[in-house]
Motif scaffolding. Structure first.
Motif, PDB file in Angstrom:
ATOM      1  N   HIS A  11       0.832  -1.206   0.000  1.00 16.46           N
ATOM      2  CA  HIS A  11       0.000   0.000   0.000  1.00 16.46           C
ATOM      3  C   HIS A  11       0.871   1.263   0.000  1.00 16.46           C
ATOM      4  O   HIS A  11       0.623   2.215  -0.747  1.00 16.46           O
ATOM      5  N   VAL A  14       2.487   1.774  -3.395  1.00 14.20           N
ATOM      6  CA  VAL A  14       1.526   2.255  -4.392  1.00 14.20           C
ATOM      7  C   VAL A  14       1.379   3.768  -4.267  1.00 14.20           C
ATOM      8  O   VAL A  14       1.393   4.497  -5.269  1.00 14.20           O
ATOM      9  N   TYR A  17       4.482   5.408  -5.603  1.00 15.75           N
ATOM     10  CA  TYR A  17       4.554   5.290  -7.057  1.00 15.75           C
ATOM     11  C   TYR A  17       3.618   6.284  -7.729  1.00 15.75           C
ATOM     12  O   TYR A  17       3.997   6.988  -8.660  1.00 15.75           O
ATOM     13  N   ILE A  18       2.397   6.324  -7.253  1.00 17.74           N
ATOM     14  CA  ILE A  18       1.410   7.203  -7.886  1.00 17.74           C
ATOM     15  C   ILE A  18       1.816   8.666  -7.726  1.00 17.74           C
ATOM     16  O   ILE A  18       1.728   9.449  -8.665  1.00 17.74           O
ATOM     17  N   ALA A  22       2.710   9.779 -11.544  1.00 13.42           N
ATOM     18  CA  ALA A  22       1.512  10.077 -12.317  1.00 13.42           C
ATOM     19  C   ALA A  22       1.255  11.572 -12.468  1.00 13.42           C
ATOM     20  O   ALA A  22       1.740  12.222 -13.382  1.00 13.42           O
ATOM     21  N   THR A  32      -7.326   8.259  -7.944  1.00 10.70           N
ATOM     22  CA  THR A  32      -6.728   7.009  -8.414  1.00 10.70           C
ATOM     23  C   THR A  32      -6.666   5.985  -7.283  1.00 10.70           C
ATOM     24  O   THR A  32      -7.035   4.818  -7.447  1.00 10.70           O
ATOM     25  N   MET A  36      -8.708   2.403  -6.908  1.00 13.89           N
ATOM     26  CA  MET A  36      -8.043   1.114  -6.656  1.00 13.89           C
ATOM     27  C   MET A  36      -8.700   0.424  -5.473  1.00 13.89           C
ATOM     28  O   MET A  36      -8.989  -0.766  -5.511  1.00 13.89           O
ATOM     29  N   ARG A  39     -12.105  -1.177  -6.279  1.00 14.22           N
ATOM     30  CA  ARG A  39     -12.079  -2.484  -6.940  1.00 14.22           C
ATOM     31  C   ARG A  39     -11.602  -3.595  -6.005  1.00 14.22           C
ATOM     32  O   ARG A  39     -12.111  -4.713  -6.034  1.00 14.22           O
ATOM     33  N   VAL A  40     -10.618  -3.270  -5.163  1.00 12.74           N
ATOM     34  CA  VAL A  40     -10.165  -4.268  -4.196  1.00 12.74           C
ATOM     35  C   VAL A  40     -11.304  -4.603  -3.221  1.00 12.74           C
ATOM     36  O   VAL A  40     -11.550  -5.773  -2.906  1.00 12.74           O
ATOM     37  N   PHE A 118      -7.339   5.128  -0.333  1.00 13.10           N
ATOM     38  CA  PHE A 118      -7.529   3.742  -0.730  1.00 13.10           C
ATOM     39  C   PHE A 118      -8.579   3.066   0.148  1.00 13.10           C
ATOM     40  O   PHE A 118      -9.454   2.347  -0.345  1.00 13.10           O
TER      41      PHE A 118
END
Lengths: 155, 155
Positions: A11, A14, A17-18, A22, A32, A36, A39-40, A118
């Motif tokens: 987590h 992520v 990274y984003i 991005a 974003t 995510m 969907r998880v 998230f």
């Protein structure tokens, strides 16, 4: 060794990274992460409720999210569930795991939203798959306690 | 309910996200996933070995990765560990969890690398934090069995 550690480290990666690769637009990065999580949350709740009896009502759904769903992801239950019985629910986690890497000082509080996005999506995705459309927001009061507010969207 | 499900679902989302948003260059996406795994592996092994006695040798390190580390992430041990005693180790997982979402048909095998890159990084990161520099690759023989080959890089 905490069971949720691989999830927690991933987590964090992520988020890094984003935010690195991005957008410079914070709002879009938050979206974003929220997507995510959505969907998880959908995937997880589908697996979790495979053999569960049908839920009686909305409150029953919320209790499932506070107990089974939360335990699956965060290895603990929600500490407090409140509702105004008019479509607003507040879930309080007194020791929210995904904030554990954030320092407790007030000056770091501004970074909290990216660590919560998230999970807001997680809850929204789980509820959506159980037929409850909602808007989920989160706020940190005193670290690492965290409140998730769920506003049910009537169809 | 499998304990590793949140991790597994998040891992899938990360792959989707990177392949959708970042590069069309497959090699760079693989590298991105591998690097994420590397950092997660470093973090995890640090936490896992906090109270562990010092390792005797390289083989001792490998055994720890096969047992404790693998169990932490994938809720099972590596099924088979082999070495040529010249710096090459092969770790076989007969039911690798992160491949479980991939259909078993041969025509899907070409998609395997993106489901393995993160885990190669995981192993490389874990080993690196234990002072073992390596190159890690993976291959699928018969789904969902998977072999990780570790080539030790002598300093």
């Amino acid at each position: 060794m905490a069971d949720e550690a691989p999830f927690q480290f991933l987590h964090n990666e992520v988020i890094q990274y984003i935010y690195k690769s991005a957008e410079t637009d914070n709002g879009r990065n938050i979206a974003t992460l929220e997507n995510m999580g959505y969907r998880v949350g959908q995937g997880l709740i589908e697996r979790l409720t495979k053999d569960t009896a049908r839920f009686k009502d909305e409150l029953d759904v919320m209790k499932f999210v506070c107990k089974d769903f939360w335990t699956c992801v965060f290895k603990k239950q929600i500490d407090n569930l409140r509702t105004n019985h008019q479509g607003i629910y507040v879930l309080q986690d007194n020791k929210f795991r995904l904030l554990s890497q954030l320092s407790a000082g007030k000056q770091y509080l501004e970074h909290a939203p990216k660590y919560l996005a998230f999970s807001c999506g997680l809850v929204r995705g789980a509820l959506s798959n159980l037929g409850v459309k909602s808007i989920v927001t989160a706020e940190v009061s005193i670290m690492p306690a965290c409140k998730f507010q769920i506003m049910i969207q009537k169809m």
